[in-house]
Scaffold this active site. Structure first.
Site, mmCIF file in Angstrom:
data_model
loop_
_atom_site.group_PDB
_atom_site.id
_atom_site.type_symbol
_atom_site.label_atom_id
_atom_site.label_comp_id
_atom_site.label_asym_id
_atom_site.label_seq_id
_atom_site.Cartn_x
_atom_site.Cartn_y
_atom_site.Cartn_z
ATOM 1 C CG HIS A 1 26.159 23.460 -39.048
ATOM 2 N ND1 HIS A 1 25.914 22.108 -39.008
ATOM 3 C CD2 HIS A 1 24.943 24.057 -39.136
ATOM 4 C CE1 HIS A 1 24.614 21.886 -39.077
ATOM 5 N NE2 HIS A 1 24.000 23.053 -39.169
ATOM 6 C CE1 TYR B 284 30.989 15.054 -39.198
ATOM 7 C CE2 TYR B 284 31.866 13.094 -40.260
ATOM 8 C CZ TYR B 284 31.392 14.387 -40.340
ATOM 9 O OH TYR B 284 31.336 15.023 -41.559
ATOM 10 N N PRO C 154 33.400 9.520 -47.970
ATOM 11 C CG PRO C 154 31.192 8.845 -47.782
ATOM 12 C CD PRO C 154 32.523 8.378 -48.245
ATOM 13 C CE LYS D 117 38.049 18.735 -46.304
ATOM 14 N NZ LYS D 117 37.284 19.927 -45.998
ATOM 15 C CE1 TYR E 279 33.662 17.269 -41.260
ATOM 16 C CE2 TYR E 279 32.871 19.499 -41.693
ATOM 17 C CZ TYR E 279 32.635 18.146 -41.577
ATOM 18 O OH TYR E 279 31.363 17.651 -41.796
HETATM 19 P P1 RFL Z 1 29.682 13.956 -60.530
HETATM 20 O O1 RFL Z 1 28.741 14.700 -59.624
HETATM 21 O O2 RFL Z 1 29.725 12.498 -60.431
HETATM 22 O O3 RFL Z 1 29.294 14.383 -62.022
HETATM 23 C C1 RFL Z 1 29.855 13.733 -63.136
HETATM 24 C C2 RFL Z 1 28.848 13.770 -64.255
HETATM 25 O O4 RFL Z 1 29.419 13.194 -65.437
HETATM 26 C C3 RFL Z 1 28.410 12.433 -66.065
HETATM 27 N N1 RFL Z 1 29.021 11.438 -66.961
HETATM 28 C C4 RFL Z 1 29.103 11.575 -68.312
HETATM 29 N N2 RFL Z 1 28.728 12.563 -69.134
HETATM 30 C C5 RFL Z 1 28.926 12.391 -70.470
HETATM 31 N N3 RFL Z 1 29.506 11.263 -70.996
HETATM 32 C C6 RFL Z 1 29.905 10.257 -70.193
HETATM 33 N N4 RFL Z 1 30.443 9.156 -70.696
HETATM 34 C C7 RFL Z 1 29.727 10.396 -68.787
HETATM 35 N N5 RFL Z 1 29.991 9.603 -67.716
HETATM 36 C C8 RFL Z 1 29.577 10.241 -66.629
HETATM 37 C C9 RFL Z 1 27.667 11.795 -64.897
HETATM 38 O O5 RFL Z 1 26.371 11.359 -65.270
HETATM 39 C C10 RFL Z 1 27.626 12.962 -63.920
HETATM 40 O O6 RFL Z 1 26.451 13.747 -64.048
HETATM 41 O O7 RFL Z 1 31.171 14.509 -60.398
HETATM 42 P P2 RFL Z 1 31.716 15.969 -60.024
HETATM 43 O O8 RFL Z 1 30.986 17.024 -60.830
HETATM 44 O O9 RFL Z 1 33.180 15.864 -60.078
HETATM 45 O O10 RFL Z 1 31.251 16.226 -58.514
HETATM 46 C C11 RFL Z 1 31.763 15.430 -57.471
HETATM 47 C C12 RFL Z 1 30.713 15.260 -56.364
HETATM 48 O O11 RFL Z 1 29.491 14.870 -56.927
HETATM 49 C C13 RFL Z 1 31.166 14.239 -55.307
HETATM 50 O O12 RFL Z 1 32.538 14.385 -55.025
HETATM 51 C C14 RFL Z 1 30.398 14.397 -53.973
HETATM 52 O O13 RFL Z 1 29.057 14.104 -54.129
HETATM 53 C C15 RFL Z 1 31.019 13.509 -52.903
HETATM 54 N N6 RFL Z 1 30.307 13.558 -51.628
HETATM 55 C C16 RFL Z 1 30.484 14.598 -50.721
HETATM 56 N N7 RFL Z 1 31.293 15.622 -51.013
HETATM 57 C C17 RFL Z 1 31.416 16.685 -50.155
HETATM 58 O O14 RFL Z 1 32.174 17.631 -50.455
HETATM 59 N N8 RFL Z 1 30.716 16.761 -48.968
HETATM 60 C C18 RFL Z 1 29.872 15.771 -48.597
HETATM 61 O O15 RFL Z 1 29.225 15.916 -47.555
HETATM 62 C C19 RFL Z 1 29.752 14.624 -49.464
HETATM 63 N N9 RFL Z 1 28.922 13.631 -49.153
HETATM 64 C C20 RFL Z 1 29.401 12.555 -51.303
HETATM 65 C C21 RFL Z 1 28.705 12.629 -50.057
HETATM 66 C C22 RFL Z 1 29.141 11.512 -52.198
HETATM 67 C C23 RFL Z 1 28.214 10.554 -51.871
HETATM 68 N N10 RFL Z 1 27.998 9.525 -52.846
HETATM 69 C C24 RFL Z 1 26.758 9.013 -53.197
HETATM 70 C C25 RFL Z 1 29.093 9.123 -53.712
HETATM 71 C C26 RFL Z 1 27.799 11.690 -49.700
HETATM 72 C C27 RFL Z 1 27.543 10.642 -50.602
HETATM 73 C C28 RFL Z 1 26.533 9.671 -50.151
HETATM 74 C C1 PHB Z 2 25.847 14.547 -45.741
HETATM 75 O O1 PHB Z 2 25.130 15.393 -45.166
HETATM 76 O O2 PHB Z 2 25.426 13.847 -46.667
HETATM 77 C C2 PHB Z 2 27.243 14.354 -45.293
HETATM 78 C C3 PHB Z 2 27.765 15.209 -44.335
HETATM 79 C C4 PHB Z 2 29.073 15.021 -43.888
HETATM 80 C C5 PHB Z 2 29.828 13.971 -44.395
HETATM 81 C C6 PHB Z 2 29.301 13.136 -45.376
HETATM 82 C C7 PHB Z 2 28.000 13.315 -45.817
HETATM 83 O O3 PHB Z 2 31.086 13.782 -43.930
#
Ligand code: RFL
Ligand code: PHB
Length: 391
Positions: free
Chosen positions: A72, A201, A294, A298, A384
């Site tokens: 994009h 957005y 979110p 980031k 961004y």
């Molecule tokens: P994770 O993915 O949470 O993985 C951590 C892992 O550790 C495990 N764990 C354990 N393992 C062993 N022993 C224990 N005691 C443990 N406790 C926990 C967990 O089960 C898990 O598998 O962390 P990591 O690897 O640092 O990755 C971070 C990302 O997952 C997170 O920052 C993103 O998903 C955030 N996020 C977004 N980030 C972006 O860059 N762009 C986005 O568009 C974006 N959208 C989002 C998001 C997060 C969301 N949610 C649900 C929080 C949208 C959403 C809806």
């Molecule tokens: C997503 O596609 O889940 C998403 C995209 C942009 C954001 C947060 C979540 O800022």
């Protein structure tokens, strides 16, 4: 058992770290509480910034991303009666990719499986020991009930926001910062072609809304809702009609096409940072050290950037006994962490309504400035699309 690096957490941070270490001949063991399927199917991030994409390509993980990811040029920023496109490529020469975290995770698991990586899924009772010594260890009960200890040169906490690693830094040393926002997101995944070419957005007096996507046939949409919202209060009709209102259905001929909702959840929003990101022979990476709301997309990108810094530092430390990069890791990583924490807070507070009428006028003024001034637009675009990894 013994290994060079014990990694807690098989999310994107942990799996990417094991991949980058293996490429340099450094051995690791990964432990994870959940099952492989659960980790792979968790619906989370959707946007990869330029430097994450560059790093995945350099690590040999970019083949499917290049084929199936959707590049994009920018985003649409809107408020009632107005929609503006910000073109990051024109403004900064950088772009972003729509490629779900689920896909990144699948690519990582495939690469680590091919590389013979040892990953213990389904463990319980993970605990960290002797972090200030030269042979720290991690203990856990394996999926089949066996008490297990992994002794290593280094332990890395990639265990997300609920894992035990961050709390293993003594209270006298660690410092934390936290901000809880007074709203949540209701997120849906729907089997319907996106109604937009790039993400929208939207600021609206009823609350923020966003239109994102996963593919040509799957849309991802979000609505600002009050904290404590019960999903049962939100029928499919209520979700789609709120999205239509807030995203401007009917405005200048634009329409939102609804479709079957396949997943829905309510996500609270907070900012959190813990420093330092290292204690003795234990390092923190990703959500284990910091959480962002979110709105700036980031979280995943910060996890990738941390690991991009940490992998060469650990290679130098465990292979060459050179601690210079490891000693610099926390300070270097935190510069970017605070930049992204600020950007995520800034996007969040610009776009979410809080009920304060004075704040509303400031938000609209700021949106107008960002959307119509090249200086304003470039600031958003640079943050961004992402700053270089070593920023
Ligand atoms: P994770 O993915 O949470 O993985 C951590 C892992 O550790 C495990 N764990 C354990 N393992 C062993 N022993 C224990 N005691 C443990 N406790 C926990 C967990 O089960 C898990 O598998 O962390 P990591 O690897 O640092 O990755 C971070 C990302 O997952 C997170 O920052 C993103 O998903 C955030 N996020 C977004 N980030 C972006 O860059 N762009 C986005 O568009 C974006 N959208 C989002 C998001 C997060 C969301 N949610 C649900 C929080 C949208 C959403 C809806
Ligand atoms: C997503 O596609 O889940 C998403 C995209 C942009 C954001 C947060 C979540 O800022």
């Amino acid at each position: 058992m013994r290994t060079q690096v014990a990694i807690i957490g098989a999310g994107p941070a942990g799996m990417l770290l094991s991949h980058l270490l293996a490429a340099e001949g450094v051995e690791s063991v990964v432990v994870e509480t959940r099952t492989e399927d659960y980790v792979a199917s968790r619906i989370r991030a959707g946007i990869l910034e330029q430097s994450s994409v560059d790093l995945l390509h350099a690590a040999g993980l970019g083949e499917r991303l290049a084929r199936e990811g959707d590049q994009h040029r920018g985003i649409h920023l809107q408020w009632p009666e107005e929609r503006h496109h910000l073109d990051f490529v024109d403004l900064t020469g950088r772009s972003v990719w729509v490629y779900g975290q689920t896909e990144v995770q699948k690519d990582l698991v495939a690469a680590r499986t091919a590389g013979g990586q040892e990953v213990h899924y389904g463990v319980s009772g993970t605990a960290l020991h002797d972090l200030e010594s030269d042979s720290p260890s991690v203990t856990f009960t394996s999926a089949d009930g066996a008490p297990t200890r992994v002794t290593a040169s280094v332990v890395v906490g990639c265990d997300g926001s609920f894992g035990p690693s961050r709390a293993s830094v003594p209270d006298t040393i660690r410092q934390t910062w936290e901000k809880v926002y007074p709203y949540s997101w209701l997120g849906i995944l729907a089997d319907v072609a996106p109604s937009t070419d790039e993400l929208i957005y939207a600021w609206h007096p009823d609350g923020f809304a966003m239109h994102s996507m996963r593919s040509e046939t799957v849309s991802r949409l979000y609505l600002q809702v009050p904290n404590g919202t019960d999903l049962d209060d939100w029928s499919d009709d209520r979700i789609w009609s709120s999205l239509a209102t807030r995203l401007g259905h009917g405005q200048d001929g634009w329409t939102l096409t609804p479709g079957p909702i396949t997943e829905r959840s309510v996500l609270p929003m907070r900012s959190f940072v813990q420093t330092p990101m290292r204690h003795g022979r234990m390092f923190l990476a990703g959500d284990a050290a910091h959480i962002v709301p979110p709105t700036g997309a980031k979280g995943l990108n910060l996890a990738v950037a941390d690991v991009g810094l940490l992998a060469p530092a650990l290679v130098d430390l465990v292979r060459n006994d050179d601690s210079r990069l490891a000693d610099a890791y926390s300070d270097t990583a935190l510069r970017r962490v605070w930049r992204c924490t600020h950007f995520s807070w800034w996007m969040t507070t610009m776009l979410h309504t809080s009920g304060d009428e004075f704040d509303q006028q400031l938000q609209l003024s700021q949106l107008r400035w960002v959307a119509t001034s090249e200086a304003g637009a470039t600031g958003l675009a640079e943050n961004y699309a992402g700053l270089p990894i070593g920023f």
